[in-house]
Design an enzyme around this catalytic site. Structure first.
Site, short mmCIF file in Angstrom:
data_model
loop_
_atom_site.label_atom_id
_atom_site.label_comp_id
_atom_site.label_asym_id
_atom_site.label_seq_id
_atom_site.Cartn_x
_atom_site.Cartn_y
_atom_site.Cartn_z
N ASP A 13 3.37 -3.92 0.54
CA ASP A 13 3.54 -5.31 0.12
C ASP A 13 3.23 -6.32 1.22
O ASP A 13 3.81 -7.41 1.27
CB ASP A 13 4.97 -5.55 -0.41
CG ASP A 13 5.32 -4.61 -1.55
OD1 ASP A 13 4.41 -4.29 -2.34
OD2 ASP A 13 6.49 -4.20 -1.63
N GLU A 14 2.31 -5.96 2.09
CA GLU A 14 1.96 -6.85 3.21
C GLU A 14 1.06 -8.00 2.77
O GLU A 14 0.86 -8.97 3.50
CB GLU A 14 1.25 -6.05 4.32
CG GLU A 14 2.05 -4.93 4.94
CD GLU A 14 1.87 -3.61 4.19
OE1 GLU A 14 1.30 -3.63 3.08
OE2 GLU A 14 2.31 -2.58 4.71
N LYS A 16 -1.99 -6.97 0.87
CA LYS A 16 -3.32 -6.32 0.87
C LYS A 16 -4.21 -6.88 -0.24
O LYS A 16 -5.39 -7.15 -0.03
CB LYS A 16 -3.17 -4.79 0.68
CG LYS A 16 -2.42 -4.12 1.80
CD LYS A 16 -2.13 -2.67 1.49
CE LYS A 16 -1.15 -2.51 0.34
NZ LYS A 16 0.21 -2.94 0.59
N GLY A 17 -3.61 -7.04 -1.45
CA GLY A 17 -4.39 -7.54 -2.58
C GLY A 17 -4.96 -8.90 -2.27
O GLY A 17 -6.13 -9.19 -2.51
N GLY A 40 1.45 -2.48 -6.27
CA GLY A 40 1.41 -3.75 -7.02
C GLY A 40 0.80 -4.79 -6.11
O GLY A 40 1.41 -5.16 -5.11
N HIS A 41 -0.41 -5.21 -6.42
CA HIS A 41 -1.12 -6.14 -5.55
C HIS A 41 -1.27 -7.49 -6.23
O HIS A 41 -1.87 -7.58 -7.30
CB HIS A 41 -2.50 -5.55 -5.18
CG HIS A 41 -2.41 -4.26 -4.39
ND1 HIS A 41 -3.49 -3.53 -4.02
CD2 HIS A 41 -1.33 -3.60 -3.91
CE1 HIS A 41 -3.09 -2.46 -3.33
NE2 HIS A 41 -1.78 -2.48 -3.27
N GLN A 223 0.12 0.77 -0.56
CA GLN A 223 1.31 1.05 0.26
C GLN A 223 1.09 0.63 1.72
O GLN A 223 0.22 -0.17 2.01
CB GLN A 223 1.71 2.52 0.21
CG GLN A 223 2.43 2.91 -1.04
CD GLN A 223 1.55 3.60 -2.03
OE1 GLN A 223 0.89 4.56 -1.71
NE2 GLN A 223 1.56 3.12 -3.24
N ASP A 339 3.50 -18.72 6.81
CA ASP A 339 4.18 -19.92 6.30
C ASP A 339 5.64 -19.66 5.96
O ASP A 339 6.44 -20.59 5.96
CB ASP A 339 3.44 -20.43 5.06
CG ASP A 339 3.32 -19.35 3.99
OD1 ASP A 339 2.68 -18.32 4.26
OD2 ASP A 339 3.89 -19.53 2.89
P1 GDP Z 1 0.38 -5.98 -1.56
O1 GDP Z 1 1.06 -4.90 -2.31
O2 GDP Z 1 0.19 -5.63 -0.13
O3 GDP Z 1 -0.89 -6.45 -2.19
O4 GDP Z 1 1.40 -7.22 -1.56
P2 GDP Z 1 2.26 -7.75 -2.83
O5 GDP Z 1 1.35 -8.48 -3.75
O6 GDP Z 1 3.10 -6.68 -3.39
O7 GDP Z 1 3.25 -8.73 -2.08
C1 GDP Z 1 2.79 -9.80 -1.30
C2 GDP Z 1 3.38 -11.09 -1.83
O8 GDP Z 1 3.16 -12.13 -0.89
C3 GDP Z 1 2.75 -11.57 -3.12
O9 GDP Z 1 3.69 -12.29 -3.87
C4 GDP Z 1 1.64 -12.53 -2.61
O10 GDP Z 1 1.28 -13.50 -3.57
C5 GDP Z 1 2.34 -13.15 -1.45
N1 GDP Z 1 1.50 -13.59 -0.35
C6 GDP Z 1 0.43 -12.98 0.22
N2 GDP Z 1 0.03 -13.66 1.33
C7 GDP Z 1 0.87 -14.71 1.45
C8 GDP Z 1 1.01 -15.75 2.42
O11 GDP Z 1 0.29 -15.85 3.41
N3 GDP Z 1 2.03 -16.65 2.22
C9 GDP Z 1 2.88 -16.56 1.16
N4 GDP Z 1 3.83 -17.48 1.06
N5 GDP Z 1 2.77 -15.59 0.23
C10 GDP Z 1 1.80 -14.67 0.40
P1 IMO Z 2 1.86 -1.63 -2.48
O1 IMO Z 2 0.47 -1.06 -2.62
C1 IMO Z 2 5.99 -1.06 -1.32
C2 IMO Z 2 7.71 2.93 -1.88
C3 IMO Z 2 8.83 2.99 -2.91
C4 IMO Z 2 9.70 4.08 -2.27
C5 IMO Z 2 8.63 5.05 -1.73
C6 IMO Z 2 8.32 6.22 -2.66
O2 IMO Z 2 2.19 -2.64 -3.49
O3 IMO Z 2 2.09 -2.07 -1.07
P2 IMO Z 2 6.92 6.36 -4.92
O4 IMO Z 2 7.11 5.70 -6.25
O5 IMO Z 2 5.62 6.05 -4.26
O6 IMO Z 2 7.19 7.83 -4.94
O7 IMO Z 2 8.08 5.74 -3.97
O8 IMO Z 2 7.47 4.28 -1.51
N1 IMO Z 2 6.44 2.35 -2.37
C7 IMO Z 2 6.04 1.10 -2.10
N2 IMO Z 2 6.68 0.10 -1.45
N3 IMO Z 2 4.75 -1.25 -1.80
C8 IMO Z 2 4.09 -0.25 -2.42
O9 IMO Z 2 2.81 -0.36 -2.81
C9 IMO Z 2 4.76 0.97 -2.64
N4 IMO Z 2 4.43 2.13 -3.25
C10 IMO Z 2 5.46 2.98 -3.07
O10 IMO Z 2 9.51 1.77 -3.00
O11 IMO Z 2 10.40 3.57 -1.18
MG MG Z 3 2.77 -4.60 -3.49
#
Ligand code: GDP
Ligand code: IMO
Ligand code: MG
Length: 434
Positions: A13-14, A16-17, A40-41, A223, A339
């Site tokens: 959840d950094e 990446k998407g 989930g991106h 991930q 931010d």
């Molecule tokens: P991913 O799994 O690495 O693609 O990340 P997720 O989508 O799960 O979680 C990242 C969250 O941060 C999402 O709600 C994005 O819309 C949000 N996001 C990404 N970059 C930024 C940023 O620079 N600032 C803020 N405020 N939100 C961001």
């Molecule tokens: P994105 O691509 C954050 C975590 C789960 C749990 C562990 C194992 O959005 O960054 P699993 O269902 O894969 O067997 O769960 O890994 N996990 C993630 N955490 N972002 C993800 O994907 C994750 N995919 C799996 O929360 O701790």
């Molecule tokens: Mg995610």
């Protein structure tokens, strides 16, 4: 032209998407290479806001080919729903290609994921419950069902029969669960096969042909590296084979490691983790609540994209992040959610750990040890001014510039891209990534 990998540097959840959506502008092909719909991106661009679990984040550009590689575990129902909801919003998905070698998440994988978590009790991993772990277990056990099998009833029927023979024994005898019926599975998955057939193709050829033609290819990780099966905080990791870190990228689309030229790591300006497991810099105070709920009213708070769970929050852990830089062979860092720190008076970064009176600067292998380390912090002044409209490094407040420079030093990697908001244009490009 390069093949570039984008990987998560922390626990997922950094952003990446969001970064792939931005970088995809120059790419011809965008490929997911690992994991499944546990990912989930989130993407926010001129087409709207989207949460993708399987479809690569390049799908919003009309001329890009988006591929789901052999390394991905695909739940056909989730993929078809995702395709349907993109089409409903006017996004053309005809350029999506699914590898016939990708593993399929079957109903018993989802059931086993949930039963296994329940059996672990206190020691539960905190999985997303999507069946991804059990699907990869079956891949390695050579019992998996692949996309190619969905296309031919004469292949699928015996495979489901033999898998269910085994899995129903495990479900009932080991876990005391309810068995799964053969007939309902076969009809449903044959139907999925029919609907997915137009998308199935040769992923390896698409990636390598684009590369040969001199076009850019982006390999989108899922991930984060600290959830990596080999290098992450085992056993609190995800089960993807190939792994989601850069080492898995070549395997996940069927190319050689020497075809990859560059790896970009996405890191948050602080840390988050969903699910259980050690988290040395975790915060349980009001700063955590403030960071978690930043942007919550617009749906951008720290709540899981796939499960909606509140994410655990902590300061940036430079020990873990540096480990990740080295493990992935990173050439550049994309730093997101800067931010979110805008309102803070001071910001901490963990520069080392203390363990039984000793200072350590590397990530211990044992989770019981990682659970006991105490972070050693450096405190930097905050900037307390909005950065969301900043588009160049020089326009960032001096304290934010100092924070980024310190991150570069501690991570031993340059920061080429800074994200200051969820939307595509809310970025500071320090050095063009490609
Ligand atoms: P991913 O799994 O690495 O693609 O990340 P997720 O989508 O799960 O979680 C990242 C969250 O941060 C999402 O709600 C994005 O819309 C949000 N996001 C990404 N970059 C930024 C940023 O620079 N600032 C803020 N405020 N939100 C961001
Ligand atoms: P994105 O691509 C954050 C975590 C789960 C749990 C562990 C194992 O959005 O960054 P699993 O269902 O894969 O067997 O769960 O890994 N996990 C993630 N955490 N972002 C993800 O994907 C994750 N995919 C799996 O929360 O701790
Ligand atoms: Mg995610």
């Amino acid at each position: 032209m390069p093949i570039v990998v984008v990987v998560g540097g922390q626990w997922g959840d950094e952003g990446k998407g969001r970064i792939v959506d931005l970088l995809a502008r120059k790419a011809r092909v965008v490929a997911r290479y690992s994991a499944g719909n546990n990912a989930g991106h989130t993407i926010v661009n001129e087409r709207g806001e989207f949460k993708l679990h399987l479809v690569p984040a390049g799908i919003f550009y009309p001329e890009k080919t988006c591929v789901i590689g052999n390394g991905v575990a695909v739940d056909p129902e989730v993929l078809l729903d995702e395709i349907g909801s993109l089409e409903d919003k006017g996004i053309d998905t005809s350029r999506l290609v699914l590898s016939d070698r990708a593993q399929v998440i079957m109903p018993w994988h989802i059931r086993l994921d949930q039963l296994d978590e329940a059996m672990r009790g206190e020691a539960a991993i905190g999985t997303t419950g999507k069946g991804v772990g059990p699907c990869f277990v079956d891949k390695v056990a050579r019992r998996g069902i692949r996309v190619a099998d969905l296309l031919r009833p004469e292949d699928l029927a015996p495979r489901i029969r033999s898998a269910l023979d085994y899995q129903n024994k495990v479900i009932t005898a080991v876990y005391g669960g309810e068995p799964i019926a053969m007939e309902s599975c076969l009809d449903r998955y044959l139907e999925y096969g029919k609907r997915l057939k137009p998308y199935v193709g040769d992923v390896q050829a698409i990636v390598l042909d684009a590369h040969k033609r001199g076009e850019y290819v982006l390999l989108e990780g899922a991930q984060g590296s600290l959830l990596d099966l080999d290098h992450g905080t085992y056993p609190y990791v995800t089960s993807s084979v190939p792994s989601s870190s850069s080492g898995g990228a070549a395997i996940g689309v069927g190319i050689g490691p020497t075809d990859i030229q560059r790896v970009v790591g996405v890191f948050k300006s602080y840390s988050t983790r969903v699910g259980n497991g050690p988290f040395p810099t975790e915060l349980l105070d009001e700063v955590a609540d403030q960071l978690r709920d930043h942007g919550k009213e617009f749906g951008h708070g720290e709540y899981g994209t796939t499960t909606g769970r509140a994410r655990r929050i902590g300061w940036l852990d430079a020990v873990a992040a540096r480990y990740s830089v080295r493990m992935n062979g990173l050439a550049a860092v994309a730093l997101t959610r800067l931010d979110v720190l805008d309102g803070l008076k001071t910001i901490k970064i963990c520069t080392a750990y203390e363990l039984d009176g000793e200072v350590i600067e590397t990530l211990p292998a044992r989770e019981s040890v990682l659970d006991r380390v105490k972070p050693i912090y450096e405190e930097l002044p905050g900037w307390q001014t909005p950065t969301t409209d900043v588009r160049s490094f020089d326009d960032l407040p001096p304290q934010a510039q100092a924070f980024i420079r310190r991150v570069e030093t501690l991570l031993e990697c340059q920061v080429d891209l800074i994200s200051v908001g969820p939307s595509r244009e809310q970025a500071v490009i320090v050095n063009p990534i490609f």
